[in-house]
Enzyme design. Structure first.
Site, PDB file in Angstrom:
ATOM      1  N   CYS A  96       0.787  -1.246   0.000  1.00 22.62           N
ATOM      2  CA  CYS A  96       0.000   0.000   0.000  1.00 22.62           C
ATOM      3  C   CYS A  96       0.816   1.293   0.000  1.00 22.62           C
ATOM      4  O   CYS A  96       0.753   2.081  -0.940  1.00 22.62           O
ATOM      5  CB  CYS A  96      -0.929   0.000   1.211  1.00 22.62           C
ATOM      6  SG  CYS A  96      -2.137  -1.330   1.221  1.00 22.62           S
ATOM      7  N   HIS A 152      -3.076   6.486   4.193  1.00 22.89           N
ATOM      8  CA  HIS A 152      -1.979   5.556   4.485  1.00 22.89           C
ATOM      9  C   HIS A 152      -0.599   6.108   4.125  1.00 22.89           C
ATOM     10  O   HIS A 152       0.285   5.387   3.664  1.00 22.89           O
ATOM     11  CB  HIS A 152      -2.199   4.218   3.770  1.00 22.89           C
ATOM     12  CG  HIS A 152      -1.556   3.075   4.494  1.00 22.89           C
ATOM     13  ND1 HIS A 152      -1.540   1.785   4.006  1.00 22.89           N
ATOM     14  CD2 HIS A 152      -0.881   3.024   5.672  1.00 22.89           C
ATOM     15  CE1 HIS A 152      -0.910   0.992   4.851  1.00 22.89           C
ATOM     16  NE2 HIS A 152      -0.496   1.730   5.869  1.00 22.89           N
TER      17      HIS A 152
END
Length: 574
Positions: A96, A152
């Site tokens: 990610c 994130h």
């Protein structure tokens, strides 16, 4: 022979799945849709900078889209791609944070210090504050910028938040993994907190709304309140289809014939996300943006095969540097494309979106130094040759070193125990431990993995630390040519040496107890003051303290693992 016979049988079986029908005019469950969002549009205009919608999905596997032969229904994505340009030589990162950081900065992760793992919730770390981000460059070009979905990229200080990094508005989660309804995220036993934010405030009032619905509805509201005469950039980073596997029952019912429970839930989540994209596209048309818009669709990494995803027929999965981890689904849909309805094999990497989109926006790149991305719009729109000829997948000096790697195996110029991967032209080189390396068929059987677990399990690579593939001729990475072509191996090792000389130190700090949500009213959010120094400068914590912490938390980690596993397998709230 028996193994490959089974493989052939499984492939034939997969190809035998018929394309599932879909009613394009059926009202969506995400929002009320009155007309076909794909109806023929007016001729494109080129007088104004285009509206840019960048859609990023989470953990969607290479095989998990209709036009790649999937058993999952994605009619919206299939049609958008068919009417635009499919990117079939498109690369992302295996996890990610690296993909998101490279999208936002246009730089390889070795140039941002984020080359190891992800940014974890309790780490005092974030996207380097000295980097000028993509939305900041678009703001300079006169764009209104909005983000919806998963960030994130760190949040320990307010300066790290999306609204401080170039976005006018933000609705989404700051961490990497939250419940789709409650927005709770646990970073270990008893370290749980709420994670849904509106701007820089906690959005407690939105709890209970399924995130895919919520995010699509927010995009529609943004478009409704903005003028199509003014350029807009919307970054839609869906949480879908990352675990936990949760979907409204209406979507799961469509896949009731799927024997594998994880695959069934996962498929429902993909189709729900596809319908959300349908409604975003319809909103672009309804409010007058579509004819001057560019829609970019991208996955962030390979699919997680243990949670319903599939990268078949590619090798590997999420978290690996095999093609199944780094080759992404990507396409561009726009009335402004000159050569539509085609498949492009131009080499494109996720870092390329930064210069490509800023150039489309007529922004200024002359004052941005050190970009690793290229402007690939001529390759996408006109079919010209891509300016990109190589990709550094990564160099991670902190990842577990391969047991059998050595400097000697790297011709004295590179320690092959170090995890690294690079592609130059047709050749791809991997060193160290590239990660889980099997070919994993789609989870079509009820008892998967069961006996399929060992279908193509490899053991001959356990004592290796160097692999070489002609990725054009062998996209499934079945024929290692490292011993036959030592000249190519040496040449690509030299490129790794070159890149490694430009790398900055890894930023992977120890977790900070101040990050605990209990100290922040029960929610994840910034905990360090603006006066606090860059606590992660200097790199990681000492190996001695890390090993001590690992020993103390071994039982905790086991408990956490089995708790998460049980949640995935047994949860009734789907």
């Amino acid at each position: 022979m028996a193994v490959y016979a089974l493989t052939g049988f499984s492939l034939v079986s997969l190809l035998s799945f018929g394309y599932l029908s879909w009613d394009w005019m059926k009202p969506s469950l995400v929002a009320d849709v009155a007309t076909d969002p794909m109806e023929k549009s007016l001729p494109p205009t080129f007088t104004r900078p285009p509206h840019i919608i960048f859609i990023l999905t989470d953990d969607q596997g290479y095989h998990d889209i209709g036009y790649h032969g999937s058993d999952i229904q994605t009619p919206t994505l299939d049609r958008l791609a068919a009417e635009g340009v499919k990117l079939e030589n498109y690369y992302i990162q295996p996890i990610c944070t690296p993909s998101r950081s490279q999208l936002i900065t246009g730089r390889y992760q070795i140039h941002t210090g984020l080359q190891h793992s992800i940014i974890r919730p309790r780490q005092p770390n974030c996207l380097p504050l000295d980097q000028v981000t993509l939305p900041q460059k678009l703001q300079e070009a006169g764009y209104s910028t909005h983000m919806v979905g998963k960030w994130h990229l760190g949040f320990y200080k307010k300066e790290c938040l999306p609204t401080r990094r170039g976005f006018d508005t933000f609705l989404g989660s700051l961490t990497g993994n939250v419940d789709y309804y409650t927005y709770d995220n646990c970073d270990g036993p008893d370290v749980c907190g709420y994670d849904l934010h509106e701007g820089e405030d906690v959005a407690w009032d939105q709890s209970g709304k399924y995130s895919t619905f919520l995010y699509a509805q927010r995009v529609s509201k943004i478009l409704a309140s903005h003028s199509p005469k003014e350029p807009i950039f919307i970054y839609v980073a869906f949480q879908a289809v990352h675990t936990p596997l949760q979907s409204p029952k209406e979507y799961i019912y469509r896949y009731r014939s799927m024997g594998n429970v994880a695959r069934r839930k996962y498929a429902a989540m993909v189709t729900c996300m596809d319908e959300a994209v349908k409604n975003i596209t319809w909103a672009l048309k309804k409010y007058g943006y579509y004819d001057n818009s560019v829609i970019v669709f991208s996955t962030d990494n390979g699919g997680q095969t243990f949670s319903g995803g599939s990268n078949w027929p590619l090798r590997g999965r999420k978290g690996t540097y095999w093609e199944g981890g780094v080759r992404g689904i990507g396409f561009v849909h726009s009335p402004l494309i000159k050569r539509k309805r085609r498949t492009s094999w131009a080499l494109v990497h996720i870092t390329d979106w930064y210069p490509t989109l800023v150039s489309l926006a007529r922004g200024n790149l002359s004052n941005v130094q050190g970009l690793d991305g290229y402007d690939v719009w001529p390759a996408i729109s006109e079919g010209k040759e891509s300016p990109r000829t190589e990709i550094l997948h990564n160099i991670d000096p902190l990842y577990n070193h391969a047991k059998y790697g050595s400097l000697e195996d790297g011709f004295g110029i590179w320690n092959t125990a170090v995890q690294a991967s690079i592609r130059v032209g047709e050749w791809k080189l991997l060193t160290g431990d590239p990660g889980y390396s099997d070919w994993i068929p789609p989870q079509t059987l009820t008892n998967f993995p069961g006996s399929w677990w060992n279908l193509e399990r490899l053991t001959d690579g356990l004592r290796k630390s160097v692999w070489l593939f002609n990725i054009t001729a062998d996209p499934y990475e079945r024929y290692d040519l490292s011993e036959q072509r030592p000249d190519v191996v040496r040449s690509l090792l030299m490129r790794l040496v070159h890149y490694n000389r430009t790398a900055i130190p890894v930023r992977y700090p120890a977790e900070n107890p101040r990050a605990h949500p209990d100290f922040n009213g029960g929610a994840w959010g910034p905990w360090a003051s603006e006066d606090d120094g860059e606590e992660w400068e200097g790199g990681r914590e000492s190996l001695k303290s890390r090993n001590k912490k690992k020993k103390k938390c071994k039982i905790c980690k086991l408990r956490s693992f089995f708790r998460k596993l049980n949640t995935r397998l047994m949860s009734n709230r789907i």
